[in-house]
Design a protein around this motif. Structure first.
Motif, mmCIF file in Angstrom:
data_model
loop_
_atom_site.group_PDB
_atom_site.id
_atom_site.type_symbol
_atom_site.label_atom_id
_atom_site.label_comp_id
_atom_site.label_asym_id
_atom_site.label_seq_id
_atom_site.Cartn_x
_atom_site.Cartn_y
_atom_site.Cartn_z
ATOM 1 N N GLU A 1 -3.995 -7.482 -12.892
ATOM 2 C CA GLU A 1 -2.735 -7.356 -13.598
ATOM 3 C C GLU A 1 -1.704 -6.597 -12.776
ATOM 4 O OE1 GLU A 1 -3.712 -5.648 -17.399
ATOM 5 O OE2 GLU A 1 -4.676 -7.472 -18.087
ATOM 6 N N PHE A 2 -2.164 -5.592 -11.998
ATOM 7 C CA PHE A 2 -1.236 -4.864 -11.125
ATOM 8 C C PHE A 2 -0.631 -5.819 -10.107
ATOM 9 C CE2 PHE A 2 -3.311 -1.239 -12.938
ATOM 10 C CZ PHE A 2 -2.421 -0.186 -12.804
ATOM 11 N N ARG A 3 -1.488 -6.592 -9.472
ATOM 12 C CA ARG A 3 -1.006 -7.541 -8.456
ATOM 13 C C ARG A 3 -0.123 -8.615 -9.077
ATOM 14 N NH1 ARG A 3 -6.645 -6.904 -5.952
ATOM 15 N NH2 ARG A 3 -6.227 -5.458 -4.261
ATOM 16 N N ALA A 4 -0.450 -9.018 -10.287
ATOM 17 C CA ALA A 4 0.318 -10.066 -10.966
ATOM 18 C C ALA A 4 1.767 -9.658 -11.189
ATOM 19 C CB ALA A 4 -0.331 -10.435 -12.298
ATOM 20 N N ILE A 5 2.020 -8.359 -11.333
ATOM 21 C CA ILE A 5 3.407 -7.909 -11.531
ATOM 22 C C ILE A 5 4.031 -7.402 -10.228
ATOM 23 C CG2 ILE A 5 3.111 -7.431 -13.988
ATOM 24 C CD1 ILE A 5 2.905 -4.447 -13.290
#
Length: 138
Positions: A1-5
């Motif tokens: 989720e961190f990478r997704a944003i």
């Protein structure tokens, strides 16, 4: 989720319960529970850590030595904390710990100890796990 944003993470280290990633471009780390065989243990470990930090923060001499927790997701065990670089070697680690010991001894025993460093700390013969302060002149 961190990478997704769009938050870039760089792996730093892993322990028994968690993996630690540095957030690129920020002085922050993220601790994630390890999934293999015990995610619940990693979540509990994070809960325990936050609880201990809060309890220790009551002691004003320890407050500057406690890590800053910016975010804690209790349900998933994810923590965002301030990034702190490692000391350069064991001698620097001993000096840093000596400064904390100095504060606590002063508070508890009302005695000044200002010369705690790697040359003045030894091991007790027969009990190699016990530290002994060998120079208390200052």
């Amino acid at each position: 989720e961190f990478r997704a944003i769009g938050i870039k993470l760089r792996f730093i280290d892993a322990g028994v319960f968690r993996e630690v990633y540095k957030i690129s471009g920020a002085p922050l780390v993220v601790k994630f529970p390890i999934d293999e065989g015990g995610r619940a243990d990693g979540i509990q470990h994070s809960i325990s850590e936050v609880s201990r930090i809060k309890r220790l923060a009551i002691i004003k001499e320890l407050t500057p030595h406690l890590p800053k927790v910016h975010y804690h997701d209790r349900k998933n065990g994810i923590m965002v904390m301030q990034f702190y670089p490692r000391p350069k070697d064991d001698a620097e680690t001993v000096e840093l710990l000596g400064k904390i010991i100095k504060k606590l001894v002063s508070r508890i025993a009302r005695v000044q100890m200002s010369d705690i460093h790697s040359d003045n700390v030894r091991k007790r013969r027969g009990d190699w796990m016990s530290a002994v302060f060998t120079d208390l002149g200052y």
